[in-house]
Design a protein around this motif. Structure first.
Motif, PDB file in Angstrom:
ATOM      1  N   HIS A  63       0.834  -1.211   0.000  1.00 18.37           N
ATOM      2  CA  HIS A  63       0.000   0.000   0.000  1.00 18.37           C
ATOM      3  C   HIS A  63       0.864   1.255   0.000  1.00 18.37           C
ATOM      4  O   HIS A  63       0.521   2.242  -0.638  1.00 18.37           O
ATOM      5  N   LYS A  64       1.996   1.204   0.694  1.00 21.42           N
ATOM      6  CA  LYS A  64       2.885   2.363   0.770  1.00 21.42           C
ATOM      7  C   LYS A  64       3.517   2.687  -0.583  1.00 21.42           C
ATOM      8  O   LYS A  64       3.963   3.805  -0.803  1.00 21.42           O
ATOM      9  N   LYS A  65       3.547   1.707  -1.487  1.00 20.29           N
ATOM     10  CA  LYS A  65       4.211   1.878  -2.783  1.00 20.29           C
ATOM     11  C   LYS A  65       3.229   1.812  -3.956  1.00 20.29           C
ATOM     12  O   LYS A  65       3.646   1.591  -5.095  1.00 20.29           O
ATOM     13  N   LEU A  66       1.952   2.009  -3.714  1.00 22.47           N
ATOM     14  CA  LEU A  66       0.963   1.872  -4.792  1.00 22.47           C
ATOM     15  C   LEU A  66       1.249   2.809  -5.963  1.00 22.47           C
ATOM     16  O   LEU A  66       1.084   2.419  -7.124  1.00 22.47           O
ATOM     17  N   ASP A  67       1.675   4.024  -5.674  1.00 23.09           N
ATOM     18  CA  ASP A  67       1.979   4.953  -6.769  1.00 23.09           C
ATOM     19  C   ASP A  67       3.117   4.411  -7.637  1.00 23.09           C
ATOM     20  O   ASP A  67       3.071   4.527  -8.862  1.00 23.09           O
ATOM     21  N   ARG A  68       4.121   3.828  -7.015  1.00 23.62           N
ATOM     22  CA  ARG A  68       5.238   3.247  -7.778  1.00 23.62           C
ATOM     23  C   ARG A  68       4.755   2.068  -8.621  1.00 23.62           C
ATOM     24  O   ARG A  68       5.129   1.959  -9.798  1.00 23.62           O
ATOM     25  N   TYR A  69       3.939   1.206  -8.048  1.00 29.44           N
ATOM     26  CA  TYR A  69       3.442   0.050  -8.811  1.00 29.44           C
ATOM     27  C   TYR A  69       2.545   0.495  -9.969  1.00 29.44           C
ATOM     28  O   TYR A  69       2.559  -0.114 -11.043  1.00 29.44           O
ATOM     29  N   LYS A  70       1.804   1.550  -9.763  1.00 28.72           N
ATOM     30  CA  LYS A  70       0.979   2.112 -10.839  1.00 28.72           C
ATOM     31  C   LYS A  70       1.872   2.628 -11.972  1.00 28.72           C
ATOM     32  O   LYS A  70       1.598   2.407 -13.157  1.00 28.72           O
ATOM     33  N   GLN A  71       2.947   3.312 -11.596  1.00 30.69           N
ATOM     34  CA  GLN A  71       3.908   3.822 -12.584  1.00 30.69           C
ATOM     35  C   GLN A  71       4.550   2.671 -13.368  1.00 30.69           C
ATOM     36  O   GLN A  71       4.676   2.739 -14.598  1.00 30.69           O
ATOM     37  N   ILE A  72       4.946   1.620 -12.681  1.00 30.44           N
ATOM     38  CA  ILE A  72       5.548   0.452 -13.337  1.00 30.44           C
ATOM     39  C   ILE A  72       4.569  -0.165 -14.320  1.00 30.44           C
ATOM     40  O   ILE A  72       4.929  -0.474 -15.462  1.00 30.44           O
ATOM     41  N   THR A  73       3.336  -0.339 -13.883  1.00 28.19           N
ATOM     42  CA  THR A  73       2.314  -0.932 -14.752  1.00 28.19           C
ATOM     43  C   THR A  73       2.117  -0.098 -16.009  1.00 28.19           C
ATOM     44  O   THR A  73       2.028  -0.632 -17.121  1.00 28.19           O
ATOM     45  N   LYS A  74       2.078   1.207 -15.849  1.00 27.02           N
ATOM     46  CA  LYS A  74       1.907   2.097 -17.002  1.00 27.02           C
ATOM     47  C   LYS A  74       3.103   1.979 -17.952  1.00 27.02           C
ATOM     48  O   LYS A  74       2.930   1.880 -19.167  1.00 27.02           O
ATOM     49  N   GLN A  75       4.315   1.984 -17.396  1.00 28.67           N
ATOM     50  CA  GLN A  75       5.508   1.870 -18.234  1.00 28.67           C
ATOM     51  C   GLN A  75       5.508   0.556 -19.009  1.00 28.67           C
ATOM     52  O   GLN A  75       5.839   0.536 -20.198  1.00 28.67           O
ATOM     53  N   LEU A  76       5.154  -0.523 -18.339  1.00 32.42           N
ATOM     54  CA  LEU A  76       5.146  -1.828 -19.011  1.00 32.42           C
ATOM     55  C   LEU A  76       4.023  -1.926 -20.039  1.00 32.42           C
ATOM     56  O   LEU A  76       4.187  -2.555 -21.079  1.00 32.42           O
ATOM     57  N   THR A  77       2.902  -1.299 -19.752  1.00 32.91           N
ATOM     58  CA  THR A  77       1.776  -1.322 -20.688  1.00 32.91           C
ATOM     59  C   THR A  77       2.121  -0.573 -21.971  1.00 32.91           C
ATOM     60  O   THR A  77       1.878  -1.059 -23.076  1.00 32.91           O
TER      61      THR A  77
END
Length: 168
Positions: A63-77
């Protein structure tokens, strides 16, 4: 963490018993307050004006890193300008995103009802498998037909005698 039985007076799946959307909404708001594994987000309103929610369930650390995981998902997409090595590194750092919804067909009541139990199990379970799942995954739960759930559940529960409740 409040159990479904404590909240509703019955276990999810008990014969002749259904939770309506009004009660579901109160319960997920309570779980959001009680658990550091869940974040509740309003994503809009139903046709009849009921708030629609996403319950984001994962480990407190994730939960503390949700913004980072969202960014990673966008980059990979988008995969724009990423080398294979960069993409692999991002995939290694990121988390699995799982979408679980229920209730699209309101008369198929199991989907909406199971969502309640599944969310509860994920925010309350402390066994090794649940912990592993929460560490590896970001689960997004959504009840997709609040109006239908309210209508069908209220109609079904209208008879005060549970043994006389019927879909016919």
């Amino acid at each position: 963490i409040t159990t479904p039985k404590e909240q509703f007076g019955f276990d999810i799946g008990d014969d002749y018993m259904l939770v309506n959307y009004t009660h579901y909404e109160k319960y997920i708001k309570k779980l959001d307050q009680e658990s550091d594994r869940m974040t509740l987000k309003v994503i809009g309103k139903s046709e009849e004006g009921r708030p629609m929610y996403l319950a984001v369930v994962t480990s407190p650390e994730n939960h503390k890193k949700l913004d980072r995981y969202k960014q990673i998902t966008k980059q990979l997409t988008l995969a724009e300008g990423l080398s294979d090595a960069q993409a692999r590194a991002l995939a290694q750092e990121g988390k699995i995103i799982v979408w679980i919804d229920g209730g699209i067909q309101a008369t198929e009541v199991l989907g909406a009802q199971q969502l309640i139990e599944t969310i509860y199990q994920m925010v309350s379970g402390n066994d090794a498998e649940t912990t592993r799942f929460l560490n590896d995954t970001i689960a997004i739960f959504c009840l997709v037909n609040p109006d239908g759930m309210e209508l069908v559940s209220n109609w079904y529960m209208r008879n005060p005698d549970p043994k006389r409740r019927s879909t016919g």
